[in-house]
Design an enzyme around this catalytic site. Structure first.
Site, PDB file in Angstrom:
ATOM      1  N   LYS A   1      31.979  38.087   5.841  1.00  0.00           N
ATOM      2  CA  LYS A   1      31.883  38.363   4.586  1.00  0.00           C
ATOM      3  C   LYS A   1      33.413  38.028   3.718  1.00  0.00           C
ATOM      4  O   LYS A   1      33.508  37.407   2.721  1.00  0.00           O
ATOM      5  CB  LYS A   1      32.064  39.749   4.096  1.00  0.00           C
TER       6      LYS A   1
ATOM      7  N   ARG B   1      28.860  50.224  -0.424  1.00  0.00           N
ATOM      8  CA  ARG B   1      28.583  50.465   1.159  1.00  0.00           C
ATOM      9  C   ARG B   1      27.818  51.592   1.492  1.00  0.00           C
ATOM     10  O   ARG B   1      27.084  51.839   2.309  1.00  0.00           O
ATOM     11  CB  ARG B   1      29.710  50.593   2.040  1.00  0.00           C
TER      12      ARG B   1
ATOM     13  N   ARG C   1      43.825  44.300  14.451  1.00  0.00           N
ATOM     14  CA  ARG C   1      43.551  45.120  13.486  1.00  0.00           C
ATOM     15  C   ARG C   1      43.283  46.487  14.260  1.00  0.00           C
ATOM     16  O   ARG C   1      42.505  46.450  15.474  1.00  0.00           O
ATOM     17  CB  ARG C   1      42.322  44.986  12.803  1.00  0.00           C
TER      18      ARG C   1
ATOM     19  N   ARG D   1      31.756  51.399  13.808  1.00  0.00           N
ATOM     20  CA  ARG D   1      31.226  50.455  12.600  1.00  0.00           C
ATOM     21  C   ARG D   1      30.067  49.860  12.416  1.00  0.00           C
ATOM     22  O   ARG D   1      29.283  50.071  11.205  1.00  0.00           O
ATOM     23  CB  ARG D   1      32.597  49.542  12.399  1.00  0.00           C
TER      24      ARG D   1
HETATM   25  P1  AMP Z   1      36.379  45.809   5.707  1.00  0.00           P
HETATM   26  O1  AMP Z   1      37.487  45.029   5.956  1.00  0.00           O
HETATM   27  O2  AMP Z   1      35.464  45.844   4.879  1.00  0.00           O
HETATM   28  O3  AMP Z   1      35.576  45.925   7.253  1.00  0.00           O
HETATM   29  O4  AMP Z   1      36.623  47.443   5.816  1.00  0.00           O
HETATM   30  C1  AMP Z   1      37.473  48.096   6.658  1.00  0.00           C
HETATM   31  C2  AMP Z   1      37.357  49.627   6.621  1.00  0.00           C
HETATM   32  O5  AMP Z   1      37.669  49.922   5.393  1.00  0.00           O
HETATM   33  C3  AMP Z   1      36.199  50.187   6.600  1.00  0.00           C
HETATM   34  O6  AMP Z   1      35.701  50.395   8.222  1.00  0.00           O
HETATM   35  C4  AMP Z   1      36.070  51.372   6.090  1.00  0.00           C
HETATM   36  O7  AMP Z   1      36.733  52.358   6.707  1.00  0.00           O
HETATM   37  C5  AMP Z   1      36.999  50.953   4.821  1.00  0.00           C
HETATM   38  N1  AMP Z   1      36.281  50.645   3.585  1.00  0.00           N
HETATM   39  C6  AMP Z   1      36.130  49.280   3.141  1.00  0.00           C
HETATM   40  N2  AMP Z   1      35.244  49.362   2.231  1.00  0.00           N
HETATM   41  C7  AMP Z   1      34.517  50.459   2.241  1.00  0.00           C
HETATM   42  C8  AMP Z   1      33.749  51.075   1.251  1.00  0.00           C
HETATM   43  N3  AMP Z   1      33.320  50.363   0.220  1.00  0.00           N
HETATM   44  N4  AMP Z   1      33.386  52.606   1.403  1.00  0.00           N
HETATM   45  C9  AMP Z   1      33.894  53.124   2.303  1.00  0.00           C
HETATM   46  N5  AMP Z   1      34.762  52.719   3.098  1.00  0.00           N
HETATM   47  C10 AMP Z   1      35.396  51.446   3.126  1.00  0.00           C
END
Ligand code: AMP
Length: 186
Positions: free
Chosen positions: A8, A83, A128, A139
Site C-alpha cells: 500500500k 481500517r 520495524r 496484524r
Molecule cells: P501501517 O504502516 O499502515 O501498517 O500501520 C502500522 C501500525 O499503525 C498498525 O499496525 C496500527 O497499529 C497503526 N495504525 C495505522 N493506521 C491505523 C488506523 N487507521 N487505525 C488504527 N491503527 C492504525
C-alpha cells in the site's frame, strides 16, 4: 486498502504523485510521532508493537487534523485509513464537511503466505519494531477481523477497484493506473 505488506505505502506514493496530492499514511504519522517521542507516539507505540490497532478516537483525531492542512485542500490519498467501521463513518463525516468526495477505493489483493514473506524481508531491511513474526501474524488477523469487512461496505457504494497486488512494483502500479484510467507520462 489491503493487508499489511500488500504494498500500500509504495503504491500510495505513485498514485499521490500522479495526482499532485499528498499521500497521508496513518502508519507513517504514527511512526514519526513514536520516533519524536510525542504523547501521541507514546500512546500509539503500545498498540503498534503488539500488532493491534490504535484506538479509533486517537486515529480519527489525527486524520482530521492532517486533512485540515492546506496541502490537502484539493484532495488527498489515504493509506492505511480507514481500517474500522467507526473510521469509515468518521471519514464520511470529514469529507462531507470539507466538501470532498470519495472518488475511489483501491484494494490490493495478495496471497497471505507471500505477504508474510514480504514482511519478514522488510523486517530485515527496515527493522520495524512491529515486523517480528508473531506481530506480523497478529496484524494479518486484525486485518481480516476488522478491516476486510469494510471492502464490502465500499463495494456496495460502487467505488472499489480490486487490483492484483502480486508481481513487480511497476506492474502493480500499471494495473492501478489502468483501473483508475490514468494516462501515465513515462
Ligand atoms: P501501517 O504502516 O499502515 O501498517 O500501520 C502500522 C501500525 O499503525 C498498525 O499496525 C496500527 O497499529 C497503526 N495504525 C495505522 N493506521 C491505523 C488506523 N487507521 N487505525 C488504527 N491503527 C492504525
Amino acid at each position: 486498502m489491503g493487508p499489511p505488506g500488500a504494498g500500500k505505502g509504495t503504491q500510495a506514493k505513485f498514485i499521490a504523485d500522479h495526482f499532485g496530492i499528498p499521500a497521508i499514511s496513518t502508519g507513517d504519522i504514527f511512526r514519526a510521532n513514536v520516533s519524536q517521542g510525542t504523547p501521541l507516539g507514546v500512546e500509539a507505540k503500545r498498540y503498534m508493537d503488539a500488532g493491534e490497532y490504535v484506538p479509533d478516537e486517537v486515529t480519527n483525531r489525527m486524520v482530521r487534523n492532517r486533512i485540515d492542512e492546506p496541502d490537502a485542500a484539493h484532495g488527498f490519498l489515504l493509506d492505511g485509513y480507514p481500517r474500522t467501521l467507526a473510521q469509515v463513518e468518521e471519514l464520511d463525516g470529514m469529507i462531507k464537511f470539507t466538501g470532498h468526495e470519495l472518488d475511489g477505493v483501491v484494494v490490493l489483493t495478495v496471497d497471505s503466505e507471500e505477504i508474510v514473506q514480504r514482511l519478514l524481508q522488510r523486517a530485515q531491511t527496515e527493522g520495524r519494531a512491529d515486523d517480528t513474526e508473531d506481530v506480523i501474524r497478529r496484524r494479518q488477523e486484525v486485518y481480516v477481523e476488522q478491516t476486510q469487512p469494510l471492502i464490502e461496505v465500499y463495494k456496495e457504494r460502487g467505488v472499489v477497484h480490486e487490483i492484483d497486488g502480486l508481481g513487480e512494483v511497476d506492474d502493480v502500479t500499471k494495473r492501478i493506473f489502468d483501473a483508475l484510467e490514468v494516462v501515465r507520462e513515462s
